[in-house]
Design a protein around this motif. Sequence first.
Motif, mmCIF file in Angstrom:
data_model
loop_
_atom_site.group_PDB
_atom_site.id
_atom_site.type_symbol
_atom_site.label_atom_id
_atom_site.label_comp_id
_atom_site.label_asym_id
_atom_site.label_seq_id
_atom_site.Cartn_x
_atom_site.Cartn_y
_atom_site.Cartn_z
ATOM 1 N N ILE A 159 0.824 -1.212 0.000
ATOM 2 C CA ILE A 159 0.000 0.000 0.000
ATOM 3 C C ILE A 159 0.861 1.266 0.000
ATOM 4 N N PHE A 160 0.274 2.294 -0.570
ATOM 5 C CA PHE A 160 0.856 3.636 -0.530
ATOM 6 C C PHE A 160 -0.133 4.536 0.181
ATOM 7 N N ILE A 161 0.307 5.194 1.253
ATOM 8 C CA ILE A 161 -0.566 6.097 2.022
ATOM 9 C C ILE A 161 -0.128 7.526 1.725
ATOM 10 N N LEU A 162 -1.073 8.313 1.254
ATOM 11 C CA LEU A 162 -0.795 9.693 0.844
ATOM 12 C C LEU A 162 -1.734 10.643 1.583
ATOM 13 N N SER A 163 -1.174 11.471 2.468
ATOM 14 C CA SER A 163 -1.966 12.512 3.135
ATOM 15 C C SER A 163 -1.625 13.846 2.490
ATOM 16 N N GLU A 164 -2.653 14.649 2.201
ATOM 17 C CA GLU A 164 -2.438 15.908 1.487
ATOM 18 C C GLU A 164 -3.483 16.944 1.892
ATOM 19 N N LYS A 165 -3.100 18.201 1.752
ATOM 20 C CA LYS A 165 -4.089 19.274 1.790
ATOM 21 C C LYS A 165 -4.705 19.319 0.393
ATOM 22 N N LEU A 166 -6.024 19.280 0.314
ATOM 23 C CA LEU A 166 -6.701 19.226 -0.978
ATOM 24 C C LEU A 166 -7.252 20.584 -1.389
ATOM 25 N N ARG A 167 -7.326 20.759 -2.690
ATOM 26 C CA ARG A 167 -8.023 21.916 -3.252
ATOM 27 C C ARG A 167 -9.347 21.407 -3.794
ATOM 28 N N GLU A 209 -3.584 19.969 -4.749
ATOM 29 C CA GLU A 209 -4.332 19.487 -5.909
ATOM 30 C C GLU A 209 -5.680 18.936 -5.447
ATOM 31 N N THR A 210 -6.555 18.660 -6.389
ATOM 32 C CA THR A 210 -7.854 18.076 -6.052
ATOM 33 C C THR A 210 -7.693 16.573 -5.814
ATOM 34 N N PHE A 211 -8.686 15.991 -5.152
ATOM 35 C CA PHE A 211 -8.680 14.536 -4.958
ATOM 36 C C PHE A 211 -8.659 13.829 -6.306
ATOM 37 N N LYS A 220 -3.070 5.910 -12.876
ATOM 38 C CA LYS A 220 -2.160 5.884 -14.032
ATOM 39 C C LYS A 220 -0.871 5.133 -13.694
ATOM 40 N N ALA A 221 -0.409 5.278 -12.453
ATOM 41 C CA ALA A 221 0.809 4.577 -12.016
ATOM 42 C C ALA A 221 0.587 3.074 -11.927
ATOM 43 N N GLY A 222 -0.690 2.663 -11.776
ATOM 44 C CA GLY A 222 -1.001 1.235 -11.738
ATOM 45 C C GLY A 222 -1.762 0.765 -10.513
ATOM 46 N N PHE A 223 -2.030 1.662 -9.556
ATOM 47 C CA PHE A 223 -2.754 1.244 -8.352
ATOM 48 C C PHE A 223 -4.170 0.804 -8.708
ATOM 49 N N ASP A 224 -4.580 -0.331 -8.129
ATOM 50 C CA ASP A 224 -5.879 -0.914 -8.475
ATOM 51 C C ASP A 224 -7.032 -0.238 -7.738
ATOM 52 N N ASP A 225 -6.777 0.175 -6.510
ATOM 53 C CA ASP A 225 -7.854 0.747 -5.698
ATOM 54 C C ASP A 225 -7.316 1.968 -4.963
ATOM 55 N N VAL A 226 -8.097 3.032 -4.970
ATOM 56 C CA VAL A 226 -7.719 4.289 -4.304
ATOM 57 C C VAL A 226 -8.830 4.639 -3.329
ATOM 58 N N VAL A 227 -8.510 4.610 -2.035
ATOM 59 C CA VAL A 227 -9.527 4.773 -0.992
ATOM 60 C C VAL A 227 -9.267 6.067 -0.216
ATOM 61 N N LEU A 228 -10.252 6.958 -0.223
ATOM 62 C CA LEU A 228 -10.191 8.160 0.611
ATOM 63 C C LEU A 228 -10.675 7.748 1.996
ATOM 64 N N TRP A 229 -9.737 7.546 2.921
ATOM 65 C CA TRP A 229 -10.120 6.978 4.216
ATOM 66 C C TRP A 229 -10.278 8.037 5.316
ATOM 67 N N PHE A 230 -9.790 9.250 5.065
ATOM 68 C CA PHE A 230 -9.947 10.312 6.062
ATOM 69 C C PHE A 230 -10.069 11.651 5.354
ATOM 70 N N GLN A 231 -11.015 12.481 5.818
ATOM 71 C CA GLN A 231 -11.033 13.881 5.381
ATOM 72 C C GLN A 231 -11.681 14.743 6.458
ATOM 73 N N PHE A 235 -8.185 18.737 4.466
ATOM 74 C CA PHE A 235 -7.089 17.813 4.764
ATOM 75 C C PHE A 235 -7.590 16.380 4.620
ATOM 76 N N ALA A 236 -6.825 15.564 3.900
ATOM 77 C CA ALA A 236 -7.298 14.218 3.597
ATOM 78 C C ALA A 236 -6.158 13.227 3.600
ATOM 79 N N SER A 237 -6.513 11.953 3.737
ATOM 80 C CA SER A 237 -5.536 10.878 3.602
ATOM 81 C C SER A 237 -6.135 9.770 2.747
ATOM 82 N N ILE A 238 -5.302 9.245 1.870
ATOM 83 C CA ILE A 238 -5.706 8.277 0.848
ATOM 84 C C ILE A 238 -4.844 7.035 1.008
ATOM 85 N N VAL A 239 -5.422 5.863 0.827
ATOM 86 C CA VAL A 239 -4.608 4.660 0.741
ATOM 87 C C VAL A 239 -4.823 4.040 -0.640
ATOM 88 N N ALA A 240 -3.721 3.805 -1.354
ATOM 89 C CA ALA A 240 -3.756 3.204 -2.691
ATOM 90 C C ALA A 240 -3.170 1.799 -2.584
#
Length: 243
Positions: A159-167, A209-211, A220-231, A235-240
């Motif tokens: 998994i890749f966990i990405l937390s970001e400030k979203l626009r 950037e936007t969600f 595009k990188a190849g992740f099969d599932d992208v889950v917005l698990w916190f917002q 402010f949000a966090s995503i697990v791919a």
Amino acid sequence: MHSGKDAIYSQPQQVSKFRFDDAVADVFPDMIQRSVPGYSTIVDAIGQLVGRYATDSSNIYDLGCSLGAVSLAAARYIEAKACRIIAVDNSEAMVDRCERNVKSYKSNTPIDVICDDLTNIHIENASSVVMNFTLQFIEPSKRNAIIQSIYDGLAPGGIFILSEKLRHDSPQGNELLIDLHHEFKRRNGYSELEISQKRESIENVLRAETFDAHQVRLKKAGFDDVVLWFQCFNFASIVAIKN
């Protein structure tokens, strides 16, 4: 992780570009708790996610580790054997303090702290990679290549966990989220002067950037599932997940 109170922008000043220097590192825990809604929840849940997906003899990368909160949370939850956490930050001030925090924590999972630009790190044999509010500070033109290298270095099932400030997509919605965030900061004791000077300082350093933009890049990188698990607000966090 003890720290002083964040008063960096409490006095009128010639505002310079935001940097993760000694002044910021000294007050970082206070700054981030009072500035990022849900930060403690995010860090603890990242630790849980890393522990859940950790496999024996795999690597866990904490890219943009700052003072090591995510690495230490991950170490608490990892039960898999012979794992290694690799914590990377390009700020010497952050890395110095991170090393101290790691040394004072006893864990079965070793944490290697590296001072380097994360683009120089070769991701390999990874069960998890985390960028907790890091990508937003990187030049947008470099982001696709970074995400692709993370995907390529993850083992299947990783998994890749990405937390970001979203626009937000619309100007109206974006302003609403910004207003809610500023009110959050007021309620945590920041003055109007501090809020406006910090905003000016970080304006062209943090490029949100936007969600949808994140999701497109991850798919595009190849992740099969992208889950917005916190917002909370913008402010949000995503697990791919890489299947």
